[in-house]
Design a protein around this motif. Structure first.
Motif, PDB file in Angstrom:
ATOM      1  N   LYS A 147      -3.233   7.841   7.985  1.00  0.00           N
ATOM      2  CA  LYS A 147      -2.734   6.579   8.121  1.00  0.00           C
ATOM      3  C   LYS A 147      -3.715   5.522   7.509  1.00  0.00           C
ATOM      4  CE  LYS A 147      -1.933   2.913  11.556  1.00  0.00           C
ATOM      5  NZ  LYS A 147      -2.023   2.490  12.912  1.00  0.00           N
ATOM      6  N   ALA A 148      -3.405   4.784   6.466  1.00  0.00           N
ATOM      7  CA  ALA A 148      -4.204   3.897   5.909  1.00  0.00           C
ATOM      8  C   ALA A 148      -3.610   2.298   6.141  1.00  0.00           C
ATOM      9  CB  ALA A 148      -4.332   3.842   4.372  1.00  0.00           C
ATOM     10  N   GLY A 203     -10.134  -6.934  -0.354  1.00  0.00           N
ATOM     11  CA  GLY A 203     -10.721  -6.366   1.054  1.00  0.00           C
ATOM     12  C   GLY A 203     -10.890  -5.035   0.807  1.00  0.00           C
ATOM     13  N   HIS A 204     -10.823  -4.175   1.727  1.00  0.00           N
ATOM     14  CA  HIS A 204     -11.062  -2.670   1.809  1.00  0.00           C
ATOM     15  C   HIS A 204      -9.737  -2.083   2.392  1.00  0.00           C
ATOM     16  CE1 HIS A 204     -12.851  -4.210   5.453  1.00  0.00           C
ATOM     17  NE2 HIS A 204     -12.767  -3.043   5.887  1.00  0.00           N
ATOM     18  N   ILE A 205      -9.777  -0.843   2.597  1.00  0.00           N
ATOM     19  CA  ILE A 205      -9.069   0.042   3.389  1.00  0.00           C
ATOM     20  C   ILE A 205      -9.521   0.832   4.495  1.00  0.00           C
ATOM     21  CG2 ILE A 205      -7.356   2.218   2.992  1.00  0.00           C
ATOM     22  CD1 ILE A 205      -7.196   1.246   0.252  1.00  0.00           C
ATOM     23  N   HIS A 206      -8.905   0.876   5.659  1.00  0.00           N
ATOM     24  CA  HIS A 206      -9.267   1.796   6.784  1.00  0.00           C
ATOM     25  C   HIS A 206      -8.519   2.921   6.770  1.00  0.00           C
ATOM     26  CE1 HIS A 206     -10.958  -1.545   9.492  1.00  0.00           C
ATOM     27  NE2 HIS A 206     -11.569  -1.797   8.109  1.00  0.00           N
ATOM     28  N   LEU A 207      -9.092   4.295   6.890  1.00  0.00           N
ATOM     29  CA  LEU A 207      -8.242   5.411   6.768  1.00  0.00           C
ATOM     30  C   LEU A 207      -8.442   6.239   7.803  1.00  0.00           C
ATOM     31  CD1 LEU A 207      -6.666   7.509   4.934  1.00  0.00           C
ATOM     32  CD2 LEU A 207      -8.806   8.364   4.245  1.00  0.00           C
ATOM     33  N   PHE A 208      -7.483   6.519   8.478  1.00  0.00           N
ATOM     34  CA  PHE A 208      -7.585   7.330  10.064  1.00  0.00           C
ATOM     35  C   PHE A 208      -6.863   8.771   9.433  1.00  0.00           C
ATOM     36  CE2 PHE A 208      -7.188   3.016  10.956  1.00  0.00           C
ATOM     37  CZ  PHE A 208      -8.105   2.919  11.969  1.00  0.00           C
ATOM     38  N   VAL A 209      -7.676   9.969  10.024  1.00  0.00           N
ATOM     39  CA  VAL A 209      -7.065  11.132   9.575  1.00  0.00           C
ATOM     40  C   VAL A 209      -6.771  11.991  11.107  1.00  0.00           C
ATOM     41  CG1 VAL A 209      -8.101  13.461   8.777  1.00  0.00           C
ATOM     42  CG2 VAL A 209      -8.908  11.224   7.912  1.00  0.00           C
ATOM     43  N   ASP A 210      -5.716  12.366  10.930  1.00  0.00           N
ATOM     44  CA  ASP A 210      -5.067  13.318  12.037  1.00  0.00           C
ATOM     45  C   ASP A 210      -5.046  12.441  13.334  1.00  0.00           C
ATOM     46  OD1 ASP A 210      -4.448  15.231  10.525  1.00  0.00           O
ATOM     47  OD2 ASP A 210      -6.139  16.300  10.637  1.00  0.00           O
ATOM     48  N   THR A 261       1.362   5.663   5.975  1.00  0.00           N
ATOM     49  CA  THR A 261       1.342   7.036   6.463  1.00  0.00           C
ATOM     50  C   THR A 261       1.929   8.212   5.664  1.00  0.00           C
ATOM     51  OG1 THR A 261       1.393   6.058   8.881  1.00  0.00           O
ATOM     52  CG2 THR A 261       1.395   8.478   8.641  1.00  0.00           C
ATOM     53  N   THR A 262       1.126   9.056   5.434  1.00  0.00           N
ATOM     54  CA  THR A 262       1.738  10.299   4.755  1.00  0.00           C
ATOM     55  C   THR A 262       1.365  11.641   5.409  1.00  0.00           C
ATOM     56  OG1 THR A 262       1.891  11.579   2.626  1.00  0.00           O
ATOM     57  CG2 THR A 262      -0.470  10.513   3.114  1.00  0.00           C
ATOM     58  N   LEU A 272       0.800  -1.140   0.012  1.00  0.00           N
ATOM     59  CA  LEU A 272      -0.120  -0.009  -0.064  1.00  0.00           C
ATOM     60  C   LEU A 272       0.876   1.353   0.096  1.00  0.00           C
ATOM     61  CD1 LEU A 272      -2.771   1.425   0.499  1.00  0.00           C
ATOM     62  CD2 LEU A 272      -2.307   1.222   2.841  1.00  0.00           C
ATOM     63  N   ASP A 273       0.499   2.097  -0.850  1.00  0.00           N
ATOM     64  CA  ASP A 273       1.226   3.498  -0.959  1.00  0.00           C
ATOM     65  C   ASP A 273       0.112   4.495  -1.096  1.00  0.00           C
ATOM     66  OD1 ASP A 273       3.499   5.013  -1.206  1.00  0.00           O
ATOM     67  OD2 ASP A 273       3.146   5.244  -3.445  1.00  0.00           O
ATOM     68  N   LEU A 274       0.439   5.844  -0.116  1.00  0.00           N
ATOM     69  CA  LEU A 274      -0.805   6.756  -0.362  1.00  0.00           C
ATOM     70  C   LEU A 274      -0.042   8.090  -1.053  1.00  0.00           C
ATOM     71  CD1 LEU A 274      -1.667   6.870   3.367  1.00  0.00           C
ATOM     72  CD2 LEU A 274      -3.087   5.833   1.440  1.00  0.00           C
ATOM     73  N   ASN A 275      -0.970   8.606  -1.973  1.00  0.00           N
ATOM     74  CA  ASN A 275      -0.339   9.825  -2.559  1.00  0.00           C
ATOM     75  C   ASN A 275      -1.572  10.934  -2.237  1.00  0.00           C
ATOM     76  OD1 ASN A 275       2.279   9.224  -3.603  1.00  0.00           O
ATOM     77  ND2 ASN A 275       0.938   7.641  -4.892  1.00  0.00           N
ATOM     78  N   VAL A 276      -1.212  12.069  -2.044  1.00  0.00           N
ATOM     79  CA  VAL A 276      -2.168  13.067  -1.614  1.00  0.00           C
ATOM     80  C   VAL A 276      -2.079  14.218  -2.543  1.00  0.00           C
ATOM     81  CG1 VAL A 276      -3.366  14.651   0.022  1.00  0.00           C
ATOM     82  CG2 VAL A 276      -2.423  12.389   0.562  1.00  0.00           C
ATOM     83  N   ASP A 277      -3.068  14.651  -3.221  1.00  0.00           N
ATOM     84  CA  ASP A 277      -3.250  16.081  -4.239  1.00  0.00           C
ATOM     85  C   ASP A 277      -4.019  16.763  -3.295  1.00  0.00           C
ATOM     86  OD1 ASP A 277      -1.626  14.970  -6.207  1.00  0.00           O
ATOM     87  OD2 ASP A 277      -3.462  13.873  -7.171  1.00  0.00           O
ATOM     88  N   VAL A 278      -3.372  18.093  -2.862  1.00  0.00           N
ATOM     89  CA  VAL A 278      -4.319  18.937  -2.320  1.00  0.00           C
ATOM     90  C   VAL A 278      -4.862  20.200  -3.310  1.00  0.00           C
ATOM     91  CG1 VAL A 278      -4.093  20.823  -0.291  1.00  0.00           C
ATOM     92  CG2 VAL A 278      -2.878  18.612  -0.132  1.00  0.00           C
TER      93      VAL A 278
END
Length: 162
Positions: free
Chosen positions: A140-141, A107-114, A156-157, A71-77
């Motif tokens: 964090k995912a 499966g699926h992803i669990h995402l935690f914000v801050d 985490t990113t 798993l790798d996260l990328n974020v576009d703001v």
């Protein structure tokens, strides 16, 4: 003899994890004025609770034979919104099997914000967070089976909203 005891212990632990699932105290998700997540997004809780309590643990041999997912996260703001792209390998995001029996490699992803203890159940490779407060944010995912058992794969990113 030792092998049988270890197998029995693993089965008890796996069943306990399946029965705990994604916790029964979740409810449909809302955001407060600060952009924080209150509860689970878009979950059918009646269906989720029934499936989580009846889910069977994944077959140990079939899980061991499946290549470990990544798993790798990328974020576009963009302004106060963040689009999260989940890059996965050896893993199929399967919303059609959410809260059903575990199938190796999906499966699926669990995402935690801050650092929130409340998670978002992500069922697609892209997820949008809207109306984030200005400042530094951490995501964090983690990957989970259809019946919410962790794959022990996470990323985490961090990013800033101006």
């Amino acid at each position: 003899m030792l092998h049988k005891k270890a197998t029995a212990l693993f089965a008890v632990l796996a069943l306990s994890t399946a029965l705990l699932g994604c916790s029964k105290d979740s409810s449909p998700q809302n955001r407060d004025d600060m952009g924080n997540i209150d509860d689970m997004a878009g979950m059918d809780m009646q269906n989720h609770e029934a499936s989580a309590t009846t889910a069977k643990p994944a077959d140990v041999d079939s899980v061991a034979a499946t290549p470990k997912p990544t798993l790798d996260l990328n974020v576009d703001v963009n302004g106060h919104n963040a689009t999260i792209h989940f890059n996965v390998t050896n893993f199929k995001i399967s919303p059609e099997h959410y809260s059903q029996a575990a199938v190796p490699g999906e499966g699926h992803i669990h995402l935690f914000v801050d650092g929130s203890p409340t998670k978002v159940a992500v069922k697609d490779k892209v997820y949008q967070l809207d109306n984030l407060t200005p400042g530094h944010h951490t995501l964090k995912a983690s990957l989970h089976t259809n019946n919410h058992q962790p794959y022990n794969v996470e990323d985490t990113t961090e990013f800033d909203v101006k």
